[in-house]
Design a protein around this motif. Sequence first.
Motif, mmCIF file in Angstrom:
data_model
loop_
_atom_site.group_PDB
_atom_site.id
_atom_site.type_symbol
_atom_site.label_atom_id
_atom_site.label_comp_id
_atom_site.label_asym_id
_atom_site.label_seq_id
_atom_site.Cartn_x
_atom_site.Cartn_y
_atom_site.Cartn_z
ATOM 1 N N MET A 28 39.826 25.514 30.519
ATOM 2 C CA MET A 28 40.717 26.496 31.567
ATOM 3 C C MET A 28 39.866 27.982 31.659
ATOM 4 N N SER A 29 39.251 28.430 30.647
ATOM 5 C CA SER A 29 38.520 29.725 30.801
ATOM 6 C C SER A 29 37.485 29.678 31.485
ATOM 7 N N GLU A 30 36.606 28.423 31.474
ATOM 8 C CA GLU A 30 35.555 28.320 32.399
ATOM 9 C C GLU A 30 35.682 28.078 33.869
ATOM 10 N N LEU A 77 38.467 29.327 35.258
ATOM 11 C CA LEU A 77 38.870 30.806 35.679
ATOM 12 C C LEU A 77 37.619 31.610 35.888
ATOM 13 N N GLN A 78 36.543 31.440 35.218
ATOM 14 C CA GLN A 78 35.444 32.205 35.502
ATOM 15 C C GLN A 78 34.803 31.824 36.539
ATOM 16 N N GLN A 79 34.593 30.445 37.005
ATOM 17 C CA GLN A 79 34.105 30.167 38.233
ATOM 18 C C GLN A 79 34.983 30.203 39.392
ATOM 19 N N HIS A 81 35.037 42.033 28.923
ATOM 20 C CA HIS A 81 35.372 40.783 28.355
ATOM 21 C C HIS A 81 36.986 40.767 28.431
ATOM 22 N N GLY A 124 39.699 38.399 27.626
ATOM 23 C CA GLY A 124 39.974 37.197 26.973
ATOM 24 C C GLY A 124 38.737 36.075 26.942
ATOM 25 N N GLY A 125 38.778 34.999 27.693
ATOM 26 C CA GLY A 125 37.513 34.168 27.705
ATOM 27 C C GLY A 125 36.786 34.366 28.918
ATOM 28 N N LEU A 126 37.059 35.440 29.789
ATOM 29 C CA LEU A 126 36.510 35.725 31.164
ATOM 30 C C LEU A 126 35.341 36.766 30.628
ATOM 31 N N THR A 127 34.360 36.776 31.427
ATOM 32 C CA THR A 127 33.290 37.716 31.471
ATOM 33 C C THR A 127 33.206 38.360 32.932
#
Length: 303
Positions: free
Chosen positions: A1-3, A5-7, A141, A143-146
């Motif tokens: 899910m974090s990937e 959201l990042q994309q 940063h 959460g898991g987002l950059t």
Amino acid sequence: MSEFLQQLLNGLSLGAIYALIALGYTMVYGVLRFINFAHGDVFMLGAFAGYFLAPKVAQVFPPGSIAGALVVLVTVMAICAGIGASIEYLAYRPLRRRPKLTVLITAIGVSLFIEFTCQHRLVFGASPRTFPELLANKTLHLGGLTLNTNQLVVIALTALLLGGLSFVVQRTKVGTAMRAVAFNEQAAALMGVNINRIITFTFALGSALAGAGGILFAMTYTKIEPLMGVQTGLKAFVAAVVGGIGNLPGAALGGLVLGVVETLAGGVQGLSNYRDGIAFAALILILLFRPAGLLGRAQIEKV
């Protein structure tokens, strides 16, 4: 899910740039019913104008300051507005009463002229250049987002420009005239609207947004070259068609959809080399079910 959201975030940032360029296509089409294929090259000229202007502004404002970045952005938008108005006056206005195919071929010719002239060693040269840093780019940063501040600036500034464009078109006298010309040029002329002035203003406004898109693109991807407007301009045109050519909210939505689809496709392992093909294939599927675009309306023409 974090990937995912990042994309998604990366796609929204890219789609915001597509949206700014697509608005120029859709405004010109809404008023004149033809596609300005030189619009992508105005986007490129905006990036190069920022490239040469940024060092001059840095001598007055501290490097990386918000004030300096705003001066560069506003100046580049003004330069691109002048370029767009000049292209309309010199290349398109004499052909306005000619067949649309004639104007279309002229637009392609103007595009090629700008591209290959700018590749000459006495102009910009063919080698890529590194765009100077307008704003201090910081990584955040969450959460898991950059996140980086350039992405946030792109999204926020695009939203601000879209809001400003909506206000101009819907709430001002010149915006009312633009909508009148798009609806019925002859009736607008009979009501006292200066058609030439409105068309020139439309080109200038769309070109200013393309210039802003050039600055935001260069800030995000740093490398610029004279042919950068070819593929990006084509994608923005496709975004305008998918959203509904001639529809301003549709152009913005089409740009965001294209950016998200392209970025999500590029994030899948084994498919990154086909991201452009997958994005265009997905958009073809959209048009199969919505031929007039996501927000466009089918129009019945009398024969």
